[in-house]
Write a protein that holds these residues in place. Sequence first.
Motif, PDB file in Angstrom:
ATOM      1  N   ARG A 181      11.010 -38.852  21.553  1.00  0.00           N
ATOM      2  CA  ARG A 181       9.605 -39.255  21.581  1.00  0.00           C
ATOM      3  C   ARG A 181       8.711 -38.025  21.549  1.00  0.00           C
ATOM      4  NH1 ARG A 181       7.548 -38.529  26.760  1.00  0.00           N
ATOM      5  NH2 ARG A 181       9.102 -38.358  28.437  1.00  0.00           N
ATOM      6  N   LYS A 182       7.444 -38.249  21.337  1.00  0.00           N
ATOM      7  CA  LYS A 182       6.473 -37.175  21.343  1.00  0.00           C
ATOM      8  C   LYS A 182       6.164 -36.782  22.777  1.00  0.00           C
ATOM      9  CE  LYS A 182       2.219 -35.797  19.003  1.00  0.00           C
ATOM     10  NZ  LYS A 182       1.138 -36.238  18.092  1.00  0.00           N
ATOM     11  N   ASP A 183       6.171 -35.476  23.034  1.00  0.00           N
ATOM     12  CA  ASP A 183       5.840 -34.966  24.361  1.00  0.00           C
ATOM     13  C   ASP A 183       4.323 -34.962  24.525  1.00  0.00           C
ATOM     14  OD1 ASP A 183       5.366 -33.456  26.668  1.00  0.00           O
ATOM     15  OD2 ASP A 183       7.125 -32.203  26.342  1.00  0.00           O
ATOM     16  N   ASP A 184       3.820 -35.711  25.502  1.00  0.00           N
ATOM     17  CA  ASP A 184       2.373 -35.843  25.695  1.00  0.00           C
ATOM     18  C   ASP A 184       1.709 -34.535  26.105  1.00  0.00           C
ATOM     19  OD1 ASP A 184       2.510 -38.529  25.072  1.00  0.00           O
ATOM     20  OD2 ASP A 184       2.809 -39.140  27.160  1.00  0.00           O
ATOM     21  N   PHE A 185       2.482 -33.619  26.686  1.00  0.00           N
ATOM     22  CA  PHE A 185       1.907 -32.375  27.180  1.00  0.00           C
ATOM     23  C   PHE A 185       1.887 -31.268  26.121  1.00  0.00           C
ATOM     24  CE2 PHE A 185       3.461 -34.568  30.967  1.00  0.00           C
ATOM     25  CZ  PHE A 185       2.321 -34.538  31.764  1.00  0.00           C
ATOM     26  N   THR A 186       2.916 -31.206  25.288  1.00  0.00           N
ATOM     27  CA  THR A 186       3.024 -30.117  24.316  1.00  0.00           C
ATOM     28  C   THR A 186       2.783 -30.561  22.881  1.00  0.00           C
ATOM     29  OG1 THR A 186       5.402 -30.434  23.949  1.00  0.00           O
ATOM     30  CG2 THR A 186       4.747 -29.028  25.801  1.00  0.00           C
ATOM     31  N   SER A 187       2.733 -31.866  22.624  1.00  0.00           N
ATOM     32  CA  SER A 187       2.624 -32.435  21.275  1.00  0.00           C
ATOM     33  C   SER A 187       3.877 -32.184  20.446  1.00  0.00           C
ATOM     34  CB  SER A 187       1.393 -31.865  20.534  1.00  0.00           C
ATOM     35  OG  SER A 187       0.207 -32.226  21.213  1.00  0.00           O
ATOM     36  N   GLY A 188       4.916 -31.661  21.103  1.00  0.00           N
ATOM     37  CA  GLY A 188       6.195 -31.496  20.421  1.00  0.00           C
ATOM     38  C   GLY A 188       7.066 -32.722  20.635  1.00  0.00           C
ATOM     39  N   LEU A 189       8.368 -32.562  20.432  1.00  0.00           N
ATOM     40  CA  LEU A 189       9.308 -33.663  20.617  1.00  0.00           C
ATOM     41  C   LEU A 189      10.081 -33.486  21.908  1.00  0.00           C
ATOM     42  CD1 LEU A 189      10.759 -33.952  16.988  1.00  0.00           C
ATOM     43  CD2 LEU A 189       8.961 -35.354  18.031  1.00  0.00           C
ATOM     44  N   LEU A 190      10.483 -34.612  22.491  1.00  0.00           N
ATOM     45  CA  LEU A 190      11.259 -34.609  23.720  1.00  0.00           C
ATOM     46  C   LEU A 190      12.437 -35.558  23.550  1.00  0.00           C
ATOM     47  CD1 LEU A 190      11.025 -33.287  26.561  1.00  0.00           C
ATOM     48  CD2 LEU A 190       9.993 -35.425  27.334  1.00  0.00           C
ATOM     49  N   ILE A 191      13.644 -35.045  23.779  1.00  0.00           N
ATOM     50  CA  ILE A 191      14.863 -35.838  23.651  1.00  0.00           C
ATOM     51  C   ILE A 191      15.281 -36.353  25.020  1.00  0.00           C
ATOM     52  CG2 ILE A 191      17.350 -35.717  23.169  1.00  0.00           C
ATOM     53  CD1 ILE A 191      16.706 -33.642  21.023  1.00  0.00           C
ATOM     54  N   THR A 192      15.642 -37.620  25.075  1.00  0.00           N
ATOM     55  CA  THR A 192      16.270 -38.179  26.275  1.00  0.00           C
ATOM     56  C   THR A 192      17.729 -38.450  25.944  1.00  0.00           C
ATOM     57  OG1 THR A 192      14.204 -39.247  26.953  1.00  0.00           O
ATOM     58  CG2 THR A 192      16.230 -40.024  27.982  1.00  0.00           C
ATOM     59  N   THR A 193      18.624 -37.915  26.761  1.00  0.00           N
ATOM     60  CA  THR A 193      20.053 -38.116  26.534  1.00  0.00           C
ATOM     61  C   THR A 193      20.534 -39.356  27.275  1.00  0.00           C
ATOM     62  OG1 THR A 193      20.695 -36.744  28.416  1.00  0.00           O
ATOM     63  CG2 THR A 193      20.391 -35.629  26.302  1.00  0.00           C
ATOM     64  N   SER A 194      21.766 -39.734  27.028  1.00  0.00           N
ATOM     65  CA  SER A 194      22.316 -40.955  27.622  1.00  0.00           C
ATOM     66  C   SER A 194      22.434 -40.859  29.134  1.00  0.00           C
ATOM     67  CB  SER A 194      23.686 -41.255  27.014  1.00  0.00           C
ATOM     68  OG  SER A 194      24.569 -40.168  27.222  1.00  0.00           O
ATOM     69  N   ASP A 195      22.449 -39.622  29.695  1.00  0.00           N
ATOM     70  CA  ASP A 195      22.513 -39.485  31.155  1.00  0.00           C
ATOM     71  C   ASP A 195      21.132 -39.344  31.780  1.00  0.00           C
ATOM     72  OD1 ASP A 195      21.756 -36.926  30.469  1.00  0.00           O
ATOM     73  OD2 ASP A 195      23.460 -35.919  31.436  1.00  0.00           O
ATOM     74  N   GLY A 196      20.079 -39.506  30.971  1.00  0.00           N
ATOM     75  CA  GLY A 196      18.717 -39.455  31.483  1.00  0.00           C
ATOM     76  C   GLY A 196      18.060 -38.094  31.461  1.00  0.00           C
ATOM     77  N   SER A 197      18.764 -37.065  30.986  1.00  0.00           N
ATOM     78  CA  SER A 197      18.175 -35.730  30.906  1.00  0.00           C
ATOM     79  C   SER A 197      17.120 -35.694  29.809  1.00  0.00           C
ATOM     80  CB  SER A 197      19.252 -34.683  30.612  1.00  0.00           C
ATOM     81  OG  SER A 197      20.231 -34.652  31.625  1.00  0.00           O
ATOM     82  N   GLU A 198      16.085 -34.887  30.013  1.00  0.00           N
ATOM     83  CA  GLU A 198      15.039 -34.721  29.007  1.00  0.00           C
ATOM     84  C   GLU A 198      15.076 -33.284  28.489  1.00  0.00           C
ATOM     85  OE1 GLU A 198      11.325 -36.016  30.743  1.00  0.00           O
ATOM     86  OE2 GLU A 198      11.709 -38.073  30.071  1.00  0.00           O
ATOM     87  N   ILE A 199      15.222 -33.151  27.166  1.00  0.00           N
ATOM     88  CA  ILE A 199      15.400 -31.850  26.524  1.00  0.00           C
ATOM     89  C   ILE A 199      14.243 -31.610  25.563  1.00  0.00           C
ATOM     90  CG2 ILE A 199      16.972 -30.385  25.218  1.00  0.00           C
ATOM     91  CD1 ILE A 199      18.163 -31.464  27.826  1.00  0.00           C
ATOM     92  N   PRO A 200      13.500 -30.511  25.719  1.00  0.00           N
ATOM     93  CA  PRO A 200      12.407 -30.228  24.792  1.00  0.00           C
ATOM     94  C   PRO A 200      12.941 -29.736  23.444  1.00  0.00           C
ATOM     95  CG  PRO A 200      12.656 -28.411  26.325  1.00  0.00           C
ATOM     96  CD  PRO A 200      13.620 -29.477  26.774  1.00  0.00           C
ATOM     97  N   VAL A 201      12.216 -30.052  22.393  1.00  0.00           N
ATOM     98  CA  VAL A 201      12.541 -29.576  21.046  1.00  0.00           C
ATOM     99  C   VAL A 201      11.441 -28.609  20.627  1.00  0.00           C
ATOM    100  CG1 VAL A 201      12.981 -30.216  18.651  1.00  0.00           C
ATOM    101  CG2 VAL A 201      13.641 -31.776  20.510  1.00  0.00           C
ATOM    102  N   SER A 202      11.804 -27.379  20.299  1.00  0.00           N
ATOM    103  CA  SER A 202      10.794 -26.402  19.901  1.00  0.00           C
ATOM    104  C   SER A 202      10.316 -26.689  18.480  1.00  0.00           C
ATOM    105  CB  SER A 202      11.355 -24.984  19.987  1.00  0.00           C
ATOM    106  OG  SER A 202      12.331 -24.768  18.984  1.00  0.00           O
ATOM    107  N   GLN A 203       9.131 -26.208  18.153  1.00  0.00           N
ATOM    108  CA  GLN A 203       8.592 -26.407  16.805  1.00  0.00           C
ATOM    109  C   GLN A 203       9.481 -25.753  15.755  1.00  0.00           C
ATOM    110  OE1 GLN A 203       4.512 -25.099  16.720  1.00  0.00           O
ATOM    111  NE2 GLN A 203       3.797 -26.762  18.030  1.00  0.00           N
ATOM    112  N   THR A 204      10.125 -24.657  16.122  1.00  0.00           N
ATOM    113  CA  THR A 204      11.016 -23.966  15.183  1.00  0.00           C
ATOM    114  C   THR A 204      12.200 -24.836  14.786  1.00  0.00           C
ATOM    115  OG1 THR A 204      10.414 -21.792  16.068  1.00  0.00           O
ATOM    116  CG2 THR A 204      12.489 -21.932  14.845  1.00  0.00           C
ATOM    117  N   HIS A 205      12.745 -25.586  15.731  1.00  0.00           N
ATOM    118  CA  HIS A 205      13.963 -26.346  15.478  1.00  0.00           C
ATOM    119  C   HIS A 205      13.713 -27.819  15.158  1.00  0.00           C
ATOM    120  CE1 HIS A 205      15.478 -22.828  17.749  1.00  0.00           C
ATOM    121  NE2 HIS A 205      16.504 -22.939  16.941  1.00  0.00           N
ATOM    122  N   ALA A 206      12.472 -28.268  15.324  1.00  0.00           N
ATOM    123  CA  ALA A 206      12.172 -29.678  15.053  1.00  0.00           C
ATOM    124  C   ALA A 206      12.487 -30.096  13.618  1.00  0.00           C
ATOM    125  CB  ALA A 206      10.711 -29.977  15.388  1.00  0.00           C
ATOM    126  N   PRO A 207      12.158 -29.281  12.580  1.00  0.00           N
ATOM    127  CA  PRO A 207      12.476 -29.704  11.210  1.00  0.00           C
ATOM    128  C   PRO A 207      13.971 -29.934  10.985  1.00  0.00           C
ATOM    129  CG  PRO A 207      10.860 -27.925  11.170  1.00  0.00           C
ATOM    130  CD  PRO A 207      11.361 -28.026  12.585  1.00  0.00           C
TER     131      PRO A 207
END
Length: 215
Positions: A181-207
């Motif tokens: 989903r879109k991160d409301d704070f950074t406008s980047g992407l945020l991944i949620t894993t199956s164990d509930g962890s939230e992992i940020p996606v940097s703009q460099t690696h998003a593409p």
Amino acid sequence: MNNGVLEQLAQFACEWIPEKAAFAVAADGQYIHLDQRGLDIPLAAGHPVIPGDIAHQVMKTGRRAEDRLSFPDQNTSYYGIGYPVEIGTLPGAVIVLLPEERKKAAPIRYLTGRNDDDWVPVSVSRITHIESADKKTWFYADGEEFASTRTLKQLEAELPASFLRVHRSYLINTDFISRIRKDDFTSGLLITTSDGSEIPVSQTHAPTLRKVLGF
């Protein structure tokens, strides 16, 4: 474009790049030089630099970058290492390209980590994500945390293709992504894993993430 600088780069590249590796030079939004050196890479002078590819990453950040490159009309993928250079007054990039099969051996199946006083071999198929924090590497499986002696850079080269670099501090096993989903704070992407962890996606690696997962 400064032809003298290009000639110097080409001469330098010929001396230190492996014999069966191609190299390209990019600047001002396009590739300005390509030496195939026996490989069949569908690039040419004048070909535009695609946003998110390795040349774009290097010129945007001014830092060394590594990434895989593949072309729809070819079965061969390539491993690219990019270095920042200046072409006249313009930021540029020199990209070394090697066939992917030359770069990686068979991926590892187990990663051994420390949990309390024990060393535990863990199947990589169980690992949800790997994190670099406080100058240490941690990986997570079945709700447990393990310390590893390897760096993220080493693991990125050793793990199966299901593992993807999404941030300078994170590798993620795409098999365990449950939501993006879109991160409301950074406008980047945020991944949620199956164990509930939230992992940020940097703009460099998003593409790259978007390309791999098709969204």
